[in-house]
Scaffold this motif. Structure first.
Motif, PDB file in Angstrom:
ATOM      1  N   ALA A  65       0.805  -1.219   0.000  1.00 28.87           N
ATOM      2  CA  ALA A  65       0.000   0.000   0.000  1.00 28.87           C
ATOM      3  C   ALA A  65       0.838   1.268   0.000  1.00 28.87           C
ATOM      4  N   VAL A  66       1.884   1.307   0.804  1.00 33.03           N
ATOM      5  CA  VAL A  66       2.600   2.577   0.997  1.00 33.03           C
ATOM      6  C   VAL A  66       4.063   2.511   0.570  1.00 33.03           C
ATOM      7  N   GLY A  67       4.520   1.352   0.116  1.00 27.77           N
ATOM      8  CA  GLY A  67       5.930   1.220  -0.249  1.00 27.77           C
ATOM      9  C   GLY A  67       6.355   2.182  -1.342  1.00 27.77           C
ATOM     10  N   GLY A  68       5.517   2.337  -2.364  1.00 29.92           N
ATOM     11  CA  GLY A  68       5.855   3.238  -3.460  1.00 29.92           C
ATOM     12  C   GLY A  68       5.973   4.677  -3.001  1.00 29.92           C
ATOM     13  N   GLY A  69       5.038   5.108  -2.145  1.00 29.59           N
ATOM     14  CA  GLY A  69       5.086   6.471  -1.624  1.00 29.59           C
ATOM     15  C   GLY A  69       6.295   6.710  -0.745  1.00 29.59           C
ATOM     16  N   ILE A  70       6.681   5.705   0.034  1.00 30.57           N
ATOM     17  CA  ILE A  70       7.869   5.839   0.881  1.00 30.57           C
ATOM     18  C   ILE A  70       9.116   5.990   0.026  1.00 30.57           C
ATOM     19  N   VAL A  71       9.235   5.165  -1.015  1.00 30.42           N
ATOM     20  CA  VAL A  71      10.384   5.264  -1.917  1.00 30.42           C
ATOM     21  C   VAL A  71      10.438   6.644  -2.562  1.00 30.42           C
ATOM     22  N   ARG A  72       9.293   7.120  -3.032  1.00 30.05           N
ATOM     23  CA  ARG A  72       9.229   8.457  -3.653  1.00 30.05           C
ATOM     24  C   ARG A  72       9.695   9.542  -2.691  1.00 30.05           C
ATOM     25  N   ASP A  73       9.155   9.535  -1.475  1.00 24.91           N
ATOM     26  CA  ASP A  73       9.487  10.584  -0.516  1.00 24.91           C
ATOM     27  C   ASP A  73      10.956  10.533  -0.103  1.00 24.91           C
ATOM     28  N   LEU A  74      11.512   9.323  -0.005  1.00 26.61           N
ATOM     29  CA  LEU A  74      12.933   9.213   0.328  1.00 26.61           C
ATOM     30  C   LEU A  74      13.803   9.780  -0.786  1.00 26.61           C
ATOM     31  N   PHE A  75      13.422   9.540  -2.041  1.00 27.64           N
ATOM     32  CA  PHE A  75      14.158  10.122  -3.163  1.00 27.64           C
ATOM     33  C   PHE A  75      14.069  11.645  -3.144  1.00 27.64           C
ATOM     34  N   ILE A  76      12.889  12.162  -2.822  1.00 29.04           N
ATOM     35  CA  ILE A  76      12.702  13.612  -2.793  1.00 29.04           C
ATOM     36  C   ILE A  76      13.458  14.228  -1.619  1.00 29.04           C
ATOM     37  N   GLY A  77      13.537  13.494  -0.526  1.00 31.90           N
ATOM     38  CA  GLY A  77      14.235  14.011   0.651  1.00 31.90           C
ATOM     39  C   GLY A  77      13.303  14.581   1.701  1.00 31.90           C
ATOM     40  N   VAL A  78      12.058  14.066   1.759  1.00 30.99           N
ATOM     41  CA  VAL A  78      11.111  14.520   2.777  1.00 30.99           C
ATOM     42  C   VAL A  78      10.671  13.323   3.611  1.00 30.99           C
ATOM     43  N   GLN A  79      10.141  13.632   4.800  1.00 29.06           N
ATOM     44  CA  GLN A  79       9.670  12.545   5.654  1.00 29.06           C
ATOM     45  C   GLN A  79       8.470  11.874   5.008  1.00 29.06           C
ATOM     46  N   PRO A  80       8.499  10.539   4.838  1.00 26.51           N
ATOM     47  CA  PRO A  80       7.376   9.845   4.199  1.00 26.51           C
ATOM     48  C   PRO A  80       6.061  10.089   4.923  1.00 26.51           C
ATOM     49  N   ALA A  81       5.027  10.383   4.148  1.00 29.74           N
ATOM     50  CA  ALA A  81       3.706  10.624   4.733  1.00 29.74           C
ATOM     51  C   ALA A  81       3.213   9.402   5.500  1.00 29.74           C
ATOM     52  N   ALA A  82       3.620   8.215   5.037  1.00 26.44           N
ATOM     53  CA  ALA A  82       3.168   6.980   5.681  1.00 26.44           C
ATOM     54  C   ALA A  82       3.686   6.850   7.104  1.00 26.44           C
ATOM     55  N   LEU A  83       4.735   7.618   7.458  1.00 27.72           N
ATOM     56  CA  LEU A  83       5.304   7.552   8.799  1.00 27.72           C
ATOM     57  C   LEU A  83       4.821   8.701   9.679  1.00 27.72           C
ATOM     58  N   ARG A  84       3.915   9.529   9.147  1.00 27.75           N
ATOM     59  CA  ARG A  84       3.386  10.655   9.924  1.00 27.75           C
ATOM     60  C   ARG A  84       1.922  10.460  10.296  1.00 27.75           C
ATOM     61  N   ASP A  85       1.162   9.831   9.432  1.00 20.42           N
ATOM     62  CA  ASP A  85      -0.292   9.726   9.601  1.00 20.42           C
ATOM     63  C   ASP A  85      -0.655   8.293   9.977  1.00 20.42           C
ATOM     64  N   THR A  86      -1.372   8.134  11.091  1.00 19.61           N
ATOM     65  CA  THR A  86      -1.733   6.779  11.544  1.00 19.61           C
ATOM     66  C   THR A  86      -2.675   6.089  10.565  1.00 19.61           C
ATOM     67  N   GLY A  87      -3.391   6.866   9.739  1.00 21.77           N
ATOM     68  CA  GLY A  87      -4.287   6.259   8.765  1.00 21.77           C
ATOM     69  C   GLY A  87      -3.557   5.379   7.779  1.00 21.77           C
ATOM     70  N   TYR A  88      -2.311   5.741   7.471  1.00 21.76           N
ATOM     71  CA  TYR A  88      -1.518   4.959   6.543  1.00 21.76           C
ATOM     72  C   TYR A  88      -1.107   3.610   7.137  1.00 21.76           C
ATOM     73  N   LEU A  89      -1.236   3.482   8.442  1.00 25.86           N
ATOM     74  CA  LEU A  89      -0.966   2.207   9.106  1.00 25.86           C
ATOM     75  C   LEU A  89      -2.251   1.436   9.373  1.00 25.86           C
ATOM     76  N   LEU A  90      -3.289   2.144   9.812  1.00 25.32           N
ATOM     77  CA  LEU A  90      -4.531   1.478  10.186  1.00 25.32           C
ATOM     78  C   LEU A  90      -5.272   0.909   8.981  1.00 25.32           C
ATOM     79  N   VAL A  91      -5.243   1.627   7.849  1.00 20.87           N
ATOM     80  CA  VAL A  91      -5.957   1.143   6.658  1.00 20.87           C
ATOM     81  C   VAL A  91      -5.365  -0.176   6.146  1.00 20.87           C
ATOM     82  N   PRO A  92      -4.038  -0.303   5.988  1.00 19.14           N
ATOM     83  CA  PRO A  92      -3.494  -1.609   5.586  1.00 19.14           C
ATOM     84  C   PRO A  92      -3.805  -2.722   6.585  1.00 19.14           C
ATOM     85  N   ILE A  93      -3.808  -2.386   7.874  1.00 21.67           N
ATOM     86  CA  ILE A  93      -4.147  -3.400   8.877  1.00 21.67           C
ATOM     87  C   ILE A  93      -5.592  -3.859   8.684  1.00 21.67           C
ATOM     88  N   ALA A  94      -6.498  -2.910   8.423  1.00 20.22           N
ATOM     89  CA  ALA A  94      -7.901  -3.266   8.182  1.00 20.22           C
ATOM     90  C   ALA A  94      -8.023  -4.164   6.958  1.00 20.22           C
TER      91      ALA A  94
END
Length: 204
Positions: A39-68
């Protein structure tokens, strides 16, 4: 991308990852891990390339939705498998949204158009590559016989072109997402395939 659309796309991608974990007979932890990174691997890779903190590591929704999604696949995977044609339509929509938004974010942070297109594709298909690697499958990005990366590339390219022309915001995102979505749906409908090297025949 609005938060709702973002989470819907994440849910669909997570569901595909969780189902792959079920098919591979992973345990509950393995299914959850596969759902999250799909779900969030692509976004994490993108944000790391850009040099910003991945959104998936800031918002709990990015964790709770995959768990659901993992929970749903764990208990009701047979029912979800029967509904896969509908799920694939949402997956195509998520592909379009992710490639458009990924490209837009890269352009916003000052990347050149070609690099932004690359990161847009990474946003859309990166999670699937991580899913395939973790589950022991050949990554679809390297064997794009079902035209998954190609629609993402078209959508990302259109986003970069519109951005260069001064068309930005919701209109640009929606237009680019629709192009990728439509091409993906047509590819599934008519079984379009990427060409192999000259002299090789497909083994499907």
């Amino acid at each position: 991308m609005t938060p709702v659309l973002d989470l819907v796309g994440i849910f669909v991608f997570a569901l595909s990852g969780a189902l792959e974990g079920v098919r591979k007979r992973f345990d509950a932890v393995g299914i959850a891990v596969l759902a999250f990174f799909t779900a969030v691997g692509g976004g994490i890779v993108r944000d790391l390339f850009i040099g910003v903190q991945p959104a998936a590591l800031r918002d709990t929704g990015y964790l709770l939705v995959p768990i659901a999604a993992a929970v749903i696949a764990f208990f009701w995977h047979r029912q979800v498998e029967r509904a896969m044609p509908g799920v694939l339509v949402f997956d195509a929509a998520g592909l379009g949204l992710f490639c458009a938004v990924g490209t837009s974010k890269a352009l916003y942070y000052g990347l050149a158009p070609m690099h932004a297109v690359f990161l847009g594709v990474c946003s859309a298909v990166g999670g699937g590559v991580i899913r395939d690697v973790l589950s022991g499958e050949k990554p679809t990005l390297l064997y794009d016989r079902e035209l998954y990366a190609v629609p993402a590339m078209l959508g990302s390219t259109m986003m970069a072109v519109l951005y260069a022309l001064g068309v930005r915001g919701f209109a640009a995102t929606l237009s680019s997402a629709v192009v990728a979505f439509a091409f993906r749906i047509l590819a599934m409908r008519y079984r379009w395939r990427a060409p192999l090297a000259r002299g090789l025949t497909a083994r499907e």
